[in-house]
Design a protein around this motif. Structure first.
Motif, PDB file in Angstrom:
ATOM      1  N   THR A  43     -15.751 -12.116  -0.042  1.00 44.21           N
ATOM      2  CA  THR A  43     -16.828 -11.201   0.351  1.00 44.21           C
ATOM      3  C   THR A  43     -18.174 -11.614  -0.234  1.00 44.21           C
ATOM      4  N   ARG A  85      -9.053  -8.184   5.571  1.00 46.31           N
ATOM      5  CA  ARG A  85      -8.279  -7.247   4.745  1.00 46.31           C
ATOM      6  C   ARG A  85      -8.844  -7.131   3.333  1.00 46.31           C
ATOM      7  N   ALA A 132     -11.224  -5.337   1.963  1.00 44.88           N
ATOM      8  CA  ALA A 132     -11.433  -3.982   1.440  1.00 44.88           C
ATOM      9  C   ALA A 132     -10.108  -3.354   1.025  1.00 44.88           C
ATOM     10  N   GLN A 133      -9.100  -3.519   1.851  1.00 43.07           N
ATOM     11  CA  GLN A 133      -7.776  -2.984   1.512  1.00 43.07           C
ATOM     12  C   GLN A 133      -7.224  -3.681   0.268  1.00 43.07           C
ATOM     13  N   ARG A 181      -8.921  -5.147  -2.149  1.00 39.85           N
ATOM     14  CA  ARG A 181      -9.698  -4.711  -3.312  1.00 39.85           C
ATOM     15  C   ARG A 181      -9.200  -3.340  -3.801  1.00 39.85           C
ATOM     16  N   ARG A 182      -8.974  -2.436  -2.860  1.00 34.25           N
ATOM     17  CA  ARG A 182      -8.513  -1.088  -3.220  1.00 34.25           C
ATOM     18  C   ARG A 182      -7.153  -1.149  -3.930  1.00 34.25           C
ATOM     19  N   LEU A 183      -6.231  -1.930  -3.391  1.00 35.23           N
ATOM     20  CA  LEU A 183      -4.903  -2.057  -4.004  1.00 35.23           C
ATOM     21  C   LEU A 183      -4.982  -2.696  -5.388  1.00 35.23           C
ATOM     22  N   ALA A 190       0.826  -1.210   0.000  1.00 38.04           N
ATOM     23  CA  ALA A 190       0.000   0.000   0.000  1.00 38.04           C
ATOM     24  C   ALA A 190       0.860   1.259   0.000  1.00 38.04           C
ATOM     25  N   LEU A 240      -8.461 -10.396  -7.693  1.00 35.37           N
ATOM     26  CA  LEU A 240      -9.763  -9.746  -7.517  1.00 35.37           C
ATOM     27  C   LEU A 240     -10.859 -10.802  -7.337  1.00 35.37           C
ATOM     28  N   GLU A 279      -7.601  -2.694  -7.419  1.00 34.07           N
ATOM     29  CA  GLU A 279      -8.243  -1.748  -8.336  1.00 34.07           C
ATOM     30  C   GLU A 279      -7.292  -0.632  -8.749  1.00 34.07           C
ATOM     31  N   GLN A 280      -6.441  -0.176  -7.831  1.00 34.38           N
ATOM     32  CA  GLN A 280      -5.432   0.832  -8.191  1.00 34.38           C
ATOM     33  C   GLN A 280      -4.474   0.276  -9.244  1.00 34.38           C
TER      34      GLN A 280
END
Length: 190
Positions: free
Chosen positions: A173, A141, A143-144, A146-148, A113, A166, A150-151
């Motif tokens: 989830t 973890r 959500a974290q 998924r964010r990484l 991250a 993904l 997607e980035q």
């Protein structure tokens, strides 16, 4: 005459104090390039003991240990390098790799991250590490993760490893449609 003697003494002291530091760095680099990783580790340990605030010394010590598969020993120098030079992609990826090797998925996600603007030549390695970290991380973890992911996908949508990661997050989830969509995209890239 006394001024000349003072200047010469100061120059000699400077040369003596810099020479071992420079020598240990040069010896470490030469040993590392020659794939003599134990010798490199010893030279970089000497460099680090004399210059503890230089992130590159910790990084090269960690890399020398990592090359020997001494993951537990490599962890602290790589963590120190990453803390001293937090924007350095190389130390971040090396630290994340070590954390993955030690089964520390949550820590690897935290490290990844902090790694921003991954150069194109290092993206494939970054994506694999991210996928492995997701696989090793706790469900909490998601959500974290998924964010990484997607980035990373915003920069490179052609990474099969990211789509599989993904799908893993979607499975954790209970997002079945998203899981199958991500797996379909990974299959297309195969």
């Amino acid at each position: 005459m006394s001024k000349l003697r003072i200047v010469l003494t100061a120059t000699l002291i400077a040369m003596i104090s810099v020479s071992p530091l420079s020598a240990s760095w040069d010896e470490g680099v030469a040993a590392f390039r020659a794939k003599k990783y134990q010798e490199a580790a010893e030279a970089f340990q000497s460099y680090v003991s004399r210059s503890p605030k230089q992130p590159q010394g910790h990084y090269m010590l960690g890399m020398s240990l990592l090359q020997q598969k001494r993951y537990r020993e490599a962890l602290n120098p790589l963590l120190e390098a990453h803390q001293l030079g937090p924007g350095d992609t190389n130390s971040g990826l090396a630290l994340a790799q070590t954390q993955v090797k030690l089964g520390q998925g949550n820590a690897a996600l935290e490290t990844l991250a902090t790694v921003a603007d991954v150069p194109e030549k290092q993206r494939k390695n970054h994506h694999k590490l991210l996928a492995l970290a997701v696989d090793l991380s706790d469900s909490g973890r998601a959500a974290q993760a998924r964010r990484l992911i997607e980035q990373a996908l915003a920069v490179d949508r052609s990474s099969k490893a990211l789509w599989v990661a993904l799908a893993e997050v979607a499975d954790r989830t209970n997002r079945t449609d998203e899981k199958f969509s991500a797996l379909a995209k990974a299959f297309e890239l195969d």
